[in-house]
Enzyme design. Structure first.
Site, short mmCIF file in Angstrom:
data_model
loop_
_atom_site.label_atom_id
_atom_site.label_comp_id
_atom_site.label_asym_id
_atom_site.label_seq_id
_atom_site.Cartn_x
_atom_site.Cartn_y
_atom_site.Cartn_z
N ARG A 70 -8.87 2.45 -2.50
CA ARG A 70 -9.77 0.67 -3.12
C ARG A 70 -11.20 1.07 -2.44
O ARG A 70 -11.83 1.72 -1.79
CB ARG A 70 -9.80 -0.27 -1.64
CG ARG A 70 -8.55 -0.96 -2.61
CD ARG A 70 -7.76 -2.44 -1.56
NE ARG A 70 -7.77 -2.13 -0.05
CZ ARG A 70 -8.22 -1.99 0.65
NH1 ARG A 70 -9.60 -3.05 0.56
NH2 ARG A 70 -7.80 -1.10 1.63
N TYR A 198 -6.89 3.02 -9.30
CA TYR A 198 -5.79 2.78 -8.33
C TYR A 198 -5.28 1.59 -8.22
O TYR A 198 -5.92 0.17 -8.15
CB TYR A 198 -7.02 3.97 -6.85
CG TYR A 198 -6.28 3.28 -5.90
CD1 TYR A 198 -5.33 4.15 -5.03
CD2 TYR A 198 -6.90 2.03 -5.10
CE1 TYR A 198 -4.76 3.94 -3.99
CE2 TYR A 198 -5.92 1.54 -4.03
CZ TYR A 198 -5.19 2.85 -3.26
OH TYR A 198 -4.26 2.51 -2.24
N LYS A 207 -3.88 -7.78 -4.53
CA LYS A 207 -5.06 -7.79 -4.11
C LYS A 207 -6.03 -9.29 -4.50
O LYS A 207 -6.57 -9.69 -4.12
CB LYS A 207 -5.66 -6.43 -2.89
CG LYS A 207 -5.21 -5.66 -2.27
CD LYS A 207 -3.96 -6.53 -1.13
CE LYS A 207 -3.44 -5.80 0.34
NZ LYS A 207 -3.72 -4.73 0.19
N HIS A 227 -2.74 -11.32 4.44
CA HIS A 227 -1.82 -9.64 4.11
C HIS A 227 -0.95 -9.14 5.34
O HIS A 227 -1.92 -8.85 6.68
CB HIS A 227 -3.73 -9.10 4.46
CG HIS A 227 -3.35 -7.63 4.12
ND1 HIS A 227 -4.55 -6.62 4.31
CD2 HIS A 227 -3.21 -6.62 3.99
CE1 HIS A 227 -4.05 -4.94 4.79
NE2 HIS A 227 -2.91 -5.94 3.55
N SER A 249 -5.14 -2.99 6.74
CA SER A 249 -4.58 -1.31 5.14
C SER A 249 -4.43 -0.25 6.40
O SER A 249 -5.61 0.42 7.36
CB SER A 249 -5.32 -1.45 4.71
OG SER A 249 -5.83 -2.40 3.71
N CYS A 251 -2.56 0.03 8.73
CA CYS A 251 -1.93 -0.23 10.25
C CYS A 251 -1.45 -0.34 10.82
O CYS A 251 -0.68 -0.90 11.38
CB CYS A 251 -3.18 -0.59 10.52
SG CYS A 251 -5.34 0.13 10.09
N ASP A 278 3.62 -6.50 2.68
CA ASP A 278 1.76 -6.02 2.80
C ASP A 278 1.31 -7.90 2.77
O ASP A 278 0.03 -7.98 3.20
CB ASP A 278 1.73 -5.25 1.67
CG ASP A 278 0.04 -4.75 1.45
OD1 ASP A 278 -0.84 -4.81 1.62
OD2 ASP A 278 -0.16 -5.16 0.62
N ARG A 367 0.29 6.98 -2.03
CA ARG A 367 1.57 6.14 -1.60
C ARG A 367 2.30 6.41 -2.60
O ARG A 367 2.75 7.22 -3.88
CB ARG A 367 1.03 5.01 -3.01
CG ARG A 367 -0.84 4.82 -1.87
CD ARG A 367 -0.80 3.53 -1.10
NE ARG A 367 -1.66 3.85 -0.26
CZ ARG A 367 -1.67 2.00 0.49
NH1 ARG A 367 -0.88 0.82 0.82
NH2 ARG A 367 -2.74 1.68 1.78
#
Ligand code: GTP
Ligand code: SPV
Ligand code: MN
Length: 593
Positions: A70, A198, A207, A227, A249, A251, A278, A367
């Site tokens: 991002r 991406y 998002k 989130h 993100s 974590c 998420d 990912r």
């Protein structure tokens, strides 16, 4: 024809006039359509087929090396007034933003197919779910949206019923970072994203819609778009509590959502159910509790660090029908990343022969995209229209020092302060430096579509008569020792902390009141068999009052940044905490398990 379909057709026609695609394809979400897209991308090289024996129907996509995360500095919230976007967002005037990106969209799809993707965020019949339509010229985006959302004919039918939808326009453009913008127009319920292929920049349902636009809608309509992962923890008596947890993100959300009980917990019959990894949409139910859905249908998860010891559930989920982005390959064409196993890869994420000197084989933000239904711990409850009731909200970040393993907020207002004050080290999920400590309120710093001060007020507003709100906790899996090693084993062992959390919710676990909140009473967390060592046991369960006093000063100046808009109650709460710390002798709250 309904007015929403009229509006959709008009918008599609207008976009086609501007972007000049060679052809337009309305996506129905069918298997045949997916196969056709994949075949096309195998021909163009957008996808590389993986070993069909070990990884059936699974593919690798390699991003442009300048387009792997991002881009927060290129992400804008375009409200008519700058103050409504807040100091937490980059802002641009809506008219200027439209003009800027429309110039880039002009002719951007020449010679390409323009895909129209109707999608639903959440179970298709859920009153909490919302729909959108993404227009894109990237078949990779279409394939990912098919896994990540309920996409196609059913969503289109719901859009016709709902009468409205979020509009997302995306083109990969020429991938020039200087011509890359992720623009949000919350008042118009629209998104324009150009110049990146991406994940978070391009899969607009995720998002852009489900957090930035939805958080704005949620504030108006009295719900929360967060989130957060959603996980069900079932104890040996068969009682299940659902926990929603906000970690920034990279974590640990996916890992906690897929936790597998080990050792004594497995033997005693504990079970963990995955609802989401998420994003969480929560709304007050008639019973006063918060009810939550996962608006997504798949996982777009971090590959590095995913291994048999850390997240066996994820590995099982990835056994087939998976799209990988920016992972490495073994000599027999299997996907590989750091932390998977001790094989040596043959080819790195950029397609070069693997050479240690070039850095990690997989990009740190590599990912996987996979359907949630492939996850062994995915529960039918995730498909329930009314969602699941939330018993506890957990905040947490990467804090190498100071912050104990777990503490509980005194009440809702204190919990909102704990969330607002959250700090964490930055990760590879966004471009820029990694490992820099920053405030990331509720893990929403990159994702809140409006002024954080108003967002904190919105959170506080849920505490009203009749509300049966979840208890709020803070955890830290990332405390480090003097050698820089993690003190807490994390992953499956995090269930020990979840057990304390649900026992606190039930009112059966003892705690010790401290100025920062309630910590586990000695022996309150089961550390049997962990061999933490004395220093770690002390550090993980103590409150360093001097260190916390400094932390409170830093939190006060962070809150000052929101000026008069900051809710009074939050400032009062911060001052109350600071005063309590000032009146406490240093390390008076040191605990030993
Ligand atoms: P996003 O998808 O970016 O929102 O990330 P996420 O919050 O879902 O994080 P994820 O679970 O993918 O974990 C990110 C990284 O942290 C991975 O490399 C994990 O291996 C690592 N990680 C996750 N949980 C733990 C934990 O309990 N302890 C430690 N030390 N590392 C963890
Ligand atoms: C995150 O960065 O928080 C992610 C990945 O979950 S992305 O879809 O890129 O936002
Ligand atoms: Mn995320």
């Amino acid at each position: 024809m309904s007015s929403s379909l009229d509006a959709l057709n008009q918008w599609v026609a207008g976009v086609a006039t501007l972007t000049k695609p060679e052809r337009i394809q309305w996506c129905d979400g069918s298997d045949a359509e997916y196969r056709q897209l994949v075949d096309g991308m195998l021909t163009t090289g957008d996808l590389i087929a993986l070993n069909p024996t070990t990884h059936p129907r699974s593919y690798l996509h390699r991003s442009n090396p300048s387009d792997v995360a991002r881009v927060e500095h290129l992400t804008f919230v375009c409200t008519p007034r700058e103050a409504d976007a807040g100091p937490n967002n980059h802002w641009m005037d809506p008219a200027q933003a439209h003009a800027k990106v429309d110039a880039l969209f002009d002719g951007a799809m020449q010679g390409r197919t323009m895909y129209v993707i109707p999608y639903c965020m959440g179970p298709i019949d859920s009153p909490i779910a919302r729909c959108g339509v993404e227009i894109t010229d990237s078949p990779y985006v279409v394939a990912n949206m098919r896994i990540m959302t309920r996409m196609g004919a059913a969503a289109l039918a719901r859009i016709e019923r709902d009468g409205s939808f979020v509009r997302g326009l995306h083109s990969t453009g020429d991938l020039d970072p200087d011509k890359r913008f992720i623009m949000h127009f919350p008042e118009e319920l629209s998104i324009k994203s150009i110049g990146s292929g991406y994940g978070g920049n391009a899969l607009l349902g995720k998002k852009c819609h489900a957090l930035r636009i939805a958080s704005h809608q949620a504030r108006r309509e009295g719900w929360l778009a967060e989130h957060m992962l959603i996980v069900g923890v079932e104890d040996p008596r068969g009682e299940t509590h659902y926990i929603a947890a906000a970690f920034p993100s990279a974590c640990g959300k996916t890992n906690l959502a897929m936790l597998i009980p080990t050792g004594g917990y497995a033997k005693d019959g504990w079970k963990v159910w995955t609802v989401g990894d998420d994003i969480c949409w929560m709304t007050p139910g008639d019973d006063g509790r918060l009810w939550a859905i996962n608006p997504e249908a798949g996982f777009f998860g971090v590959a590095p660090g995913t291994g048999a010891n850390t997240n066996p559930n994820a590995l099982a989920t990835l056994a087939h029908d998976t799209i990988y982005t920016n992972v490495a390959l073994t000599s027999d064409n299997q996907p590989w990343w750091e932390g998977l196993d001790d094989r040596v890869p043959a080819v790195d994420w950029q397609g070069r022969p693997y050479d240690k000197a070039n850095g990690p084989a997989a990009h740190p933000n590599a990912r996987f995209t996979v359907s949630a239904r492939q996850c062994p711990s995915y529960t039918d409850k995730a498909e329930a229209a009314h969602g699941v009731p939330i018993s506890a909200i957990v905040f947490g970040g990467r804090r190498p020092s100071l912050v104990p393993l777990v503490f509980e907020a005194r009440d809702w207002t204190h919990g909102v302060l704990v969330g607002a004050a959250m700090g964490s080290e930055t990760t590879a999920a966004a471009t820029g430096a990694v490992g820099v400590m920053r405030r990331d309120s509720m893990a929403m710093k990159p994702f809140c579509g409006y002024n954080f001060a108003d967002y904190f007020s919105h959170w506080l507003s849920f505490d009203k008569p009749g509300a049966k709100l979840p208890k709020i906790f803070h955890v830290n899996w990332f405390r480090k020792d003097t050698d820089g090693k993690f003190m807490w084993p994390g992953y499956g062992e995090n269930l020990r902390v979840l057990e304390w959390i649900i026992r606190r919710v039930e009112g059966t676990a003892r705690g010790i009141d401290t100025p920062i909140g309630t910590l586990p009473a000695p022996g309150g967390i089961n550390v049997e068999g962990l061999a933490l060592g004395q220093a770690a046991e002390r550090a993980l369960f103590e409150v360093d009052t001097e260190g916390w006093a400094t932390e409170m000063t830093d939190i006060a100046s962070y809150l000052d940044g929101f000026g008069d808009r900051l809710p009074r109650a939050l400032r009062d709460e911060q001052q109350r905490m600071a005063a309590a710390l000032a009146n406490t002798a240093p390390r008076a709250w040191a605990q030993a398990v």
